[in-house]
Design an enzyme around this catalytic site. Structure first.
Site, PDB file in Angstrom:
ATOM      1  CG  ASP A 235     -78.637 110.728   7.733  1.00  0.00           C
ATOM      2  OD1 ASP A 235     -79.807 110.882   7.324  1.00  0.00           O
ATOM      3  OD2 ASP A 235     -77.824 109.973   7.161  1.00  0.00           O
TER       4      ASP A 235
ATOM      5  NE  ARG B 180     -61.361 114.698  11.049  1.00  0.00           N
ATOM      6  CZ  ARG B 180     -60.229 114.074  11.355  1.00  0.00           C
ATOM      7  NH1 ARG B 180     -59.117 114.778  11.525  1.00  0.00           N
ATOM      8  NH2 ARG B 180     -60.185 112.764  11.491  1.00  0.00           N
ATOM      9  CB  ILE B 181     -67.610 116.159  16.137  1.00  0.00           C
ATOM     10  CG1 ILE B 181     -67.622 114.747  15.524  1.00  0.00           C
ATOM     11  CG2 ILE B 181     -68.990 116.507  16.725  1.00  0.00           C
ATOM     12  CD1 ILE B 181     -67.889 113.620  16.506  1.00  0.00           C
TER      13      ILE B 181
ATOM     14  CG  ASN C 112     -79.182 107.949  -3.091  1.00  0.00           C
ATOM     15  OD1 ASN C 112     -78.291 108.719  -3.394  1.00  0.00           O
ATOM     16  ND2 ASN C 112     -79.149 107.211  -1.973  1.00  0.00           N
TER      17      ASN C 112
ATOM     18  CG  HIS D 278     -80.418 103.898   2.050  1.00  0.00           C
ATOM     19  ND1 HIS D 278     -79.840 103.393   3.179  1.00  0.00           N
ATOM     20  CD2 HIS D 278     -79.503 104.770   1.552  1.00  0.00           C
ATOM     21  CE1 HIS D 278     -78.638 103.941   3.344  1.00  0.00           C
ATOM     22  NE2 HIS D 278     -78.412 104.772   2.369  1.00  0.00           N
TER      23      HIS D 278
ATOM     24  CE1 TYR E 278     -75.606 104.513   5.679  1.00  0.00           C
ATOM     25  CE2 TYR E 278     -75.969 106.145   7.390  1.00  0.00           C
ATOM     26  CZ  TYR E 278     -75.948 105.787   6.050  1.00  0.00           C
ATOM     27  OH  TYR E 278     -76.259 106.731   5.104  1.00  0.00           O
TER      28      TYR E 278
ATOM     29  CE  LYS F 149     -67.258 108.849   9.956  1.00  0.00           C
ATOM     30  NZ  LYS F 149     -65.803 108.599   9.822  1.00  0.00           N
TER      31      LYS F 149
ATOM     32  CD  GLN G  24     -79.554 111.450   3.507  1.00  0.00           C
ATOM     33  OE1 GLN G  24     -78.729 110.541   3.428  1.00  0.00           O
ATOM     34  NE2 GLN G  24     -80.206 111.709   4.628  1.00  0.00           N
TER      35      GLN G  24
ATOM     36  CG  LEU H 219     -66.829 117.418   4.434  1.00  0.00           C
ATOM     37  CD1 LEU H 219     -66.186 116.933   5.737  1.00  0.00           C
ATOM     38  CD2 LEU H 219     -66.459 118.875   4.177  1.00  0.00           C
TER      39      LEU H 219
ATOM     40  CE  LYS I 225     -80.060 108.034   5.032  1.00  0.00           C
ATOM     41  NZ  LYS I 225     -78.980 107.794   6.006  1.00  0.00           N
TER      42      LYS I 225
HETATM   43  N1  LIG Z   1     -78.418 108.358   1.521  1.00  0.00           N
HETATM   44  C1  LIG Z   1     -77.261 107.930   1.081  1.00  0.00           C
HETATM   45  O1  LIG Z   1     -77.166 107.169   0.106  1.00  0.00           O
HETATM   46  C2  LIG Z   1     -75.993 108.399   1.747  1.00  0.00           C
HETATM   47  C3  LIG Z   1     -74.750 108.151   1.145  1.00  0.00           C
HETATM   48  C4  LIG Z   1     -73.614 108.622   1.797  1.00  0.00           C
HETATM   49  C5  LIG Z   1     -73.721 109.318   2.981  1.00  0.00           C
HETATM   50  N2  LIG Z   1     -74.942 109.509   3.570  1.00  0.00           N
HETATM   51  C6  LIG Z   1     -75.082 110.225   4.856  1.00  0.00           C
HETATM   52  O2  LIG Z   1     -74.345 111.450   4.802  1.00  0.00           O
HETATM   53  C7  LIG Z   1     -73.352 111.467   5.831  1.00  0.00           C
HETATM   54  C8  LIG Z   1     -72.124 112.239   5.397  1.00  0.00           C
HETATM   55  O3  LIG Z   1     -71.571 111.733   4.194  1.00  0.00           O
HETATM   56  P1  LIG Z   1     -70.242 110.838   4.135  1.00  0.00           P
HETATM   57  O4  LIG Z   1     -70.024 110.144   5.409  1.00  0.00           O
HETATM   58  O5  LIG Z   1     -70.366 110.009   2.892  1.00  0.00           O
HETATM   59  O6  LIG Z   1     -69.077 111.849   3.820  1.00  0.00           O
HETATM   60  P2  LIG Z   1     -68.637 113.329   4.244  1.00  0.00           P
HETATM   61  O7  LIG Z   1     -69.391 113.814   5.394  1.00  0.00           O
HETATM   62  O8  LIG Z   1     -68.632 114.112   2.971  1.00  0.00           O
HETATM   63  O9  LIG Z   1     -67.111 113.079   4.625  1.00  0.00           O
HETATM   64  C9  LIG Z   1     -66.734 112.271   5.701  1.00  0.00           C
HETATM   65  C10 LIG Z   1     -65.219 112.112   5.638  1.00  0.00           C
HETATM   66  O10 LIG Z   1     -64.576 113.372   5.809  1.00  0.00           O
HETATM   67  C11 LIG Z   1     -63.757 113.352   6.989  1.00  0.00           C
HETATM   68  N3  LIG Z   1     -63.959 114.635   7.678  1.00  0.00           N
HETATM   69  C12 LIG Z   1     -65.046 115.024   8.409  1.00  0.00           C
HETATM   70  N4  LIG Z   1     -64.893 116.268   8.870  1.00  0.00           N
HETATM   71  C13 LIG Z   1     -63.684 116.692   8.443  1.00  0.00           C
HETATM   72  C14 LIG Z   1     -62.971 117.904   8.613  1.00  0.00           C
HETATM   73  N5  LIG Z   1     -63.469 118.912   9.317  1.00  0.00           N
HETATM   74  N6  LIG Z   1     -61.738 117.994   8.039  1.00  0.00           N
HETATM   75  C15 LIG Z   1     -61.224 116.967   7.324  1.00  0.00           C
HETATM   76  N7  LIG Z   1     -61.860 115.795   7.134  1.00  0.00           N
HETATM   77  C16 LIG Z   1     -63.081 115.661   7.683  1.00  0.00           C
HETATM   78  C17 LIG Z   1     -64.234 112.181   7.816  1.00  0.00           C
HETATM   79  O11 LIG Z   1     -63.188 111.616   8.566  1.00  0.00           O
HETATM   80  P3  LIG Z   1     -63.237 111.577  10.200  1.00  0.00           P
HETATM   81  O12 LIG Z   1     -64.428 110.785  10.592  1.00  0.00           O
HETATM   82  O13 LIG Z   1     -61.953 110.893  10.543  1.00  0.00           O
HETATM   83  O14 LIG Z   1     -63.294 113.007  10.653  1.00  0.00           O
HETATM   84  C18 LIG Z   1     -64.692 111.208   6.728  1.00  0.00           C
HETATM   85  O15 LIG Z   1     -63.592 110.504   6.203  1.00  0.00           O
HETATM   86  C19 LIG Z   1     -73.118 109.974   6.085  1.00  0.00           C
HETATM   87  O16 LIG Z   1     -72.446 109.744   7.298  1.00  0.00           O
HETATM   88  C20 LIG Z   1     -74.512 109.449   6.026  1.00  0.00           C
HETATM   89  O17 LIG Z   1     -75.201 109.742   7.219  1.00  0.00           O
HETATM   90  C21 LIG Z   1     -76.079 109.075   2.953  1.00  0.00           C
END
Ligand SMILES: NC(=O)c1ccc[n+]([C@@H]2O[C@H](COP(=O)([O-])OP(=O)(O)OC[C@H]3O[C@@H](n4cnc5c(N)ncnc54)[C@H](OP(=O)(O)O)[C@@H]3O)[C@@H](O)[C@H]2O)c1
Length: 280
Positions: free
Chosen positions: A52, A244-245, A148, A116, A57, A238, A169, A198, A82
């Site tokens: 995604d 962590r991946i 959103n 988006h 980005y 992410k 999404q 998360l 997006k």
């Molecule tokens: N459509 C939208 O408006 C929108 C908005 C936000 C996000 N998104 C999409 O959703 C994806 C995910 O959301 P997000 O990036 O906001 O946040 P998320 O996935 O909820 O959290 C990412 C954060 O958590 C950490 N993390 C990941 N795996 C972990 C684990 N196993 N243990 C501890 N910490 C961990 C990551 O750090 P590290 O990288 O250091 O592991 C990063 O700081 C985005 O990348 C994007 O593609 C879309």
């Protein structure tokens, strides 16, 4: 895998259905040169088949490079990107930006193209969606959706859409469970897709979550991710960190049924970033 498709607003029938993985890698905030490419390559090698990204980005090129250089055939990887909110101004601009994203990615048709966020100019919402439908018709993308969009945004689409979005999404996680928006999304014919599972990392040390993870013998992040998957949402955590991946990938195998009640009670309407779903 999950079947996604578009509900025809006249007949109510589902059209152009396709299969999409219900788990993948989000690549927001991977801005260091090479960071996104290396995370996507590692994710693909670890079994991920959904990526995604978004034009906002700034890493569509790196996503495309990683996919082109991978040993996995292109058609086995599902790519979401997006249309940027500032670009959601009208029909022609959407067509132009879709071509731009295709060029950035360099992998042929985009599997899923999302608006988006609801265009800020309300009068642009109809022409923007009509252009999205056109991108699908021209075969530039294999499916179209939104991100959103709140209940009222989806309802309003019934006034101008020929087909409804395949996906909405939105932020979904144990701390922001959104039962009403999930129901409205499903009712519209779209599949919910959970971003920030998360809560952007804000909640991985939540004591209740840590306790649940100890009971299950897995990590707190795995519990939160699996809760999103089990709630029926396509889930895209992410991480740029190789361990962590892999950890997040294995959340798919965790059984959270014994602790479901505790997880359901964690909802606190916590928004970790932005929330355009509540805008007019
Ligand atoms: N459509 C939208 O408006 C929108 C908005 C936000 C996000 N998104 C999409 O959703 C994806 C995910 O959301 P997000 O990036 O906001 O946040 P998320 O996935 O909820 O959290 C990412 C954060 O958590 C950490 N993390 C990941 N795996 C972990 C684990 N196993 N243990 C501890 N910490 C961990 C990551 O750090 P590290 O990288 O250091 O592991 C990063 O700081 C985005 O990348 C994007 O593609 C879309």
């Amino acid at each position: 895998m999950v079947t996604i498709g578009h509900k025809d607003t006249k007949t109510g029938e589902m059209t152009s259905e396709l299969e999409m993985p219900n788990f993948g890698l989000g690549v927001y905030l991977m801005k260091e040169p090479g960071e996104c490419k290396s995370a996507v390559s590692h994710a693909i090698n670890s079994g991920y088949r959904l990526i995604d990204t978004a034009m906002a980005y700034g890493n569509e090129e790196e996503v495309g490079q990683a996919i082109r250089e991978s040993d996995v055939p292109r058609e086995e990887i599902f790519v979401v990107t997006k249309l940027r909110r500032p670009h959601a101004t009208g029909y022609e601009e959407v067509l132009r930006r879709c071509r731009e994203s295709m060029e950035n990615l360099g992998i042929g048709p985009i599997d899923l193209y999302l608006v988006h966020a609801p265009p800020e100019d309300i009068t642009a919402r109809e022409p923007v969606w009509k252009a999205m439908e056109q991108c699908l018709e021209r075969g530039w993308v294999r499916s179209i959706g939104v991100s959103n969009y709140g209940n009222h945004h989806l309802e309003d689409m019934l006034n101008y859409a020929r087909i409804m979005p395949a996906v909405n999404q939105i932020e979904i996680n144990p701390w922001l469970q959104r039962p009403s928006l999930i129901s409205a999304t499903i009712e519209s014919g779209a599949t919910p897709m959970a971003y920030s599972p998360l809560a952007r990392g804000h909640k991985v040390r939540d004591p209740s979550l840590v306790q649940i993870a100890e009971i299950l013998g897995c990590t707190p992040a795995q519990v939160a991710i699996k809760w999103c998957i089990d709630s029926g949402a396509i889930t895209i955590p992410k991480s740029s960190n190789p361990d962590r991946i892999v950890e997040n990938f294995h959340s798919q195998n965790i059984d959270i049924t014994p602790v479901m009640e505790q997880l359901q009670s964690m909802d606190e309407n916590y928004v970790s970033g932005w929330d355009p779903t509540v805008e007019i």
